[in-house]
Structure formats: structure tokens, C-alpha cells
Design a protein around this motif. Structure first.
Motif, PDB file in Angstrom:
ATOM      1  N   ASN A  53       0.850  -1.197   0.000  1.00 56.92           N
ATOM      2  CA  ASN A  53       0.000   0.000   0.000  1.00 56.92           C
ATOM      3  C   ASN A  53       0.881   1.242   0.000  1.00 56.92           C
ATOM      4  O   ASN A  53       0.947   1.970   0.993  1.00 56.92           O
ATOM      5  CB  ASN A  53      -0.920   0.012   1.232  1.00 56.92           C
ATOM      6  N   PRO A  54       1.586   1.486  -1.101  1.00 65.79           N
ATOM      7  CA  PRO A  54       2.540   2.605  -1.118  1.00 65.79           C
ATOM      8  C   PRO A  54       1.836   3.957  -1.103  1.00 65.79           C
ATOM      9  O   PRO A  54       0.694   4.098  -1.532  1.00 65.79           O
ATOM     10  CB  PRO A  54       3.300   2.403  -2.431  1.00 65.79           C
ATOM     11  N   PRO A  59       8.815   7.940   2.801  1.00 66.20           N
ATOM     12  CA  PRO A  59       9.611   6.717   2.823  1.00 66.20           C
ATOM     13  C   PRO A  59       8.871   5.466   2.381  1.00 66.20           C
ATOM     14  O   PRO A  59       9.411   4.379   2.487  1.00 66.20           O
ATOM     15  CB  PRO A  59      10.001   6.599   4.300  1.00 66.20           C
ATOM     16  N   PHE A  60       7.608   5.584   1.916  1.00 69.90           N
ATOM     17  CA  PHE A  60       6.846   4.412   1.491  1.00 69.90           C
ATOM     18  C   PHE A  60       6.367   4.580   0.053  1.00 69.90           C
ATOM     19  O   PHE A  60       5.191   4.443  -0.242  1.00 69.90           O
ATOM     20  CB  PHE A  60       5.652   4.177   2.418  1.00 69.90           C
ATOM     21  N   ALA A  61       7.294   4.854  -0.843  1.00 64.40           N
ATOM     22  CA  ALA A  61       6.933   5.077  -2.232  1.00 64.40           C
ATOM     23  C   ALA A  61       6.706   3.747  -2.944  1.00 64.40           C
ATOM     24  O   ALA A  61       7.055   2.675  -2.448  1.00 64.40           O
ATOM     25  CB  ALA A  61       8.025   5.868  -2.937  1.00 64.40           C
ATOM     26  N   GLY A 166       5.898  -8.549   5.945  1.00 67.94           N
ATOM     27  CA  GLY A 166       6.458  -7.558   6.846  1.00 67.94           C
ATOM     28  C   GLY A 166       5.609  -6.317   6.901  1.00 67.94           C
ATOM     29  O   GLY A 166       4.565  -6.219   6.253  1.00 67.94           O
ATOM     30  N   SER A 167       6.062  -5.363   7.665  1.00 62.00           N
ATOM     31  CA  SER A 167       5.347  -4.102   7.782  1.00 62.00           C
ATOM     32  C   SER A 167       6.339  -3.000   8.098  1.00 62.00           C
ATOM     33  O   SER A 167       7.409  -3.246   8.659  1.00 62.00           O
ATOM     34  CB  SER A 167       4.269  -4.177   8.874  1.00 62.00           C
ATOM     35  N   ALA A 168       5.989  -1.806   7.729  1.00 66.29           N
ATOM     36  CA  ALA A 168       6.808  -0.640   8.040  1.00 66.29           C
ATOM     37  C   ALA A 168       5.888   0.465   8.521  1.00 66.29           C
ATOM     38  O   ALA A 168       4.748   0.583   8.077  1.00 66.29           O
ATOM     39  CB  ALA A 168       7.589  -0.185   6.802  1.00 66.29           C
ATOM     40  N   ILE A 176       1.802   6.985   8.805  1.00 67.01           N
ATOM     41  CA  ILE A 176       1.850   6.408   7.461  1.00 67.01           C
ATOM     42  C   ILE A 176       2.238   4.956   7.630  1.00 67.01           C
ATOM     43  O   ILE A 176       3.178   4.641   8.352  1.00 67.01           O
ATOM     44  CB  ILE A 176       2.879   7.125   6.574  1.00 67.01           C
ATOM     45  N   ALA A 177       1.512   4.036   7.016  1.00 65.02           N
ATOM     46  CA  ALA A 177       1.831   2.625   7.215  1.00 65.02           C
ATOM     47  C   ALA A 177       1.604   1.847   5.940  1.00 65.02           C
ATOM     48  O   ALA A 177       0.753   2.187   5.122  1.00 65.02           O
ATOM     49  CB  ALA A 177       0.978   2.035   8.345  1.00 65.02           C
ATOM     50  N   ALA A 178       2.383   0.804   5.761  1.00 64.54           N
ATOM     51  CA  ALA A 178       2.194  -0.137   4.655  1.00 64.54           C
ATOM     52  C   ALA A 178       2.430  -1.526   5.213  1.00 64.54           C
ATOM     53  O   ALA A 178       3.404  -1.752   5.918  1.00 64.54           O
ATOM     54  CB  ALA A 178       3.169   0.168   3.519  1.00 64.54           C
ATOM     55  N   ASN A 179       1.540  -2.464   4.913  1.00 68.34           N
ATOM     56  CA  ASN A 179       1.604  -3.773   5.553  1.00 68.34           C
ATOM     57  C   ASN A 179       1.468  -4.912   4.546  1.00 68.34           C
ATOM     58  O   ASN A 179       0.758  -4.808   3.559  1.00 68.34           O
ATOM     59  CB  ASN A 179       0.488  -3.916   6.591  1.00 68.34           C
TER      60      ASN A 179
END
Length: 217
Positions: A53-54, A59-61, A166-168, A176-179
Motif C-alpha cells: 500500500n505505497p 519513505p513508502f513510495a 512484513g510491515s513498516a 503512514i503505514a504499509a503492511n
């Protein structure tokens, strides 16, 4: 004969139509304990991946990210615990054409108690923003290191590790999250030659059921 052949074909068709079985597997890890670096070379751990889910911007491009940091090749860990934690980690994070160095991070490396899976969690503050806390948590397969439960020495194992999930997160307000969470094991679908052998086997079983002709002497 005709009925037996039809039964074999019907059985093969039913197996082809059946969906592959899936099983969810819960992976547990021991709590990381403080580790002491041993006099050894410094290995570079590089994590490659993309976010499901960018956000479109760092930092989550949408572009793949690369996170690299150094760990000692061998560490002294508590006997009986194959997981360790180290602080003062340095490295770099690249995403969407932007490369940022970081220092003073904490990394937790854990081994699964139910299989050859490993977990890496890296957390650092004042990274990419003065008031933010960046965390990257990934599952690898196999585990990142080998462990001697008798001596309590963990040895990093150079190689390529599959990123199972993983997740960040970047703890700002709003966050802001992407999983990409969870691990799924699927039974492999038999290849076409396997299906052909199965069909031949069914026909062979059908042939065994045929009445045998009397041979005159």
C-alpha cells in the motif's frame, strides 16, 4: 470396461477441479535478549522489498526500497535463547531515489521456535524527521543465523533470504503505514505429467477389472 474408464476420468476431473488446500501458520519467536558482539567481521544485512500500500512518496513510495545495516558475524547470546537485540546500529535506507543514512538504531533478530523462519525488526528515531520513529519489521525464510544453544553463540549465515511478509511504519501524526502481514502455506498443484500418470493409473485399475478370456489349448 466403459464404466470403469468413465469412473477414472471422472475422478481425474474432480481432482483437477479441487482447489489447493491452504493453511495459516502462526509463527512465534522468543523474546530477544541483549547480545554482545564477538571479535569478528562485520556482515552487511540488506533488505529489499516493495510496499503493498505505497503512498507514492518516500519513505513508502511505490518504488522498491533497500535498507542496509551492519551486524557482527558472531554474537554471544543468552544460552537457550536464539534471539538477540543490538543497539547502536548504523546503515542506510533508500526509497524513491532518496538515500538516507541512520545511526543509533536498534535491531532485534529472532528465530522461530516452530520452523526455519527469522524475524528482523529495526527501529530508529530522528530518522527522516526529527520527531519520527521509523520501524521496519520483516519475516525471512530461512532464519538469518545459526545458533549453538550450548555456547550461546549466534553466527550470521550469508545468503539470500525470501521475504515472506512484513510491515513498516513511521510514527508521525497522522501515521503512514504499509503492511504485508501473515504467512500462508499452499500445497503445490500437481504438474501436468503427474495428472497424466494419475490417469494412466486409473485406466490400469479399470483394466484389472476386465473379465479374462479363457485360453484354449
Amino acid at each position: 470396461m466403459f464404466r470403469a474408464v468413465c469412473c477414472g476420468i471422472a475422478l481425474t476431473a474432480a481432482l483437477l477441479a479441487a482447489p489447493p488446500a491452504r493453511a495459516l501458520v502462526a509463527i512465534t519467536f522468543p523474546a530477544p535478549v541483549a547480545a554482545t558482539p564477538l571479535p569478528s567481521a562485520l556482515d552487511t544485512v540488506s533488505i529489499f522489498g516493495t510496499y503493498t500500500n505505497p503512498t507514492g512518496i518516500a519513505p513508502f513510495a511505490v518504488a522498491p526500497f533497500v535498507l542496509s545495516f551492519g551486524l557482527p558475524s558472531q554474537l554471544q547470546v543468552g544460552t537457550g535463547n536464539g534471539s538477540f537485540s543490538l543497539s547502536g546500529i548504523t546503515g542506510s535506507y533508500a526509497n524513491n531515489g532518496s538515500i538516507t543514512d541512520f545511526s543509533g538504531a536498534t535491531v532485534d533478530v529472532a528465530a522461530s521456535t516452530q520452523g526455519s523462519y527469522g524475524q528482523i525488526t529495526l527501529t530508529t528515531t530522528s530518522f527522516l524527521a526529527s520527531n519520527g520513529s521509523f520501524s521496519l519489521d520483516v519475516l525471512t525464510n530461512p532464519a538469518l543465523f545459526s545458533y549453538d544453544s550450548g555456547s550461546g553463540v549466534a553466527t550470521l549465515t550469508p545468503g539470500i533470504f525470501a521475504l515472506n511478509g512484513g510491515s513498516a511504519s513511521y510514527a508521525l501524526d497522522p501515521s503512514i503505514a504499509a503492511n504485508a502481514a501473515g504467512v500462508t502455506l499452499s500445497q503445490p498443484v500437481p504438474e501436468p505429467p503427474a495428472w497424466a500418470l494419475l490417469l494412466i493409473g486409473c485406466l490400469g485399475i479399470a483394466a484389472l477389472g476386465l473379465p479374462r478370456r479363457m485360453v484354449r489349448t
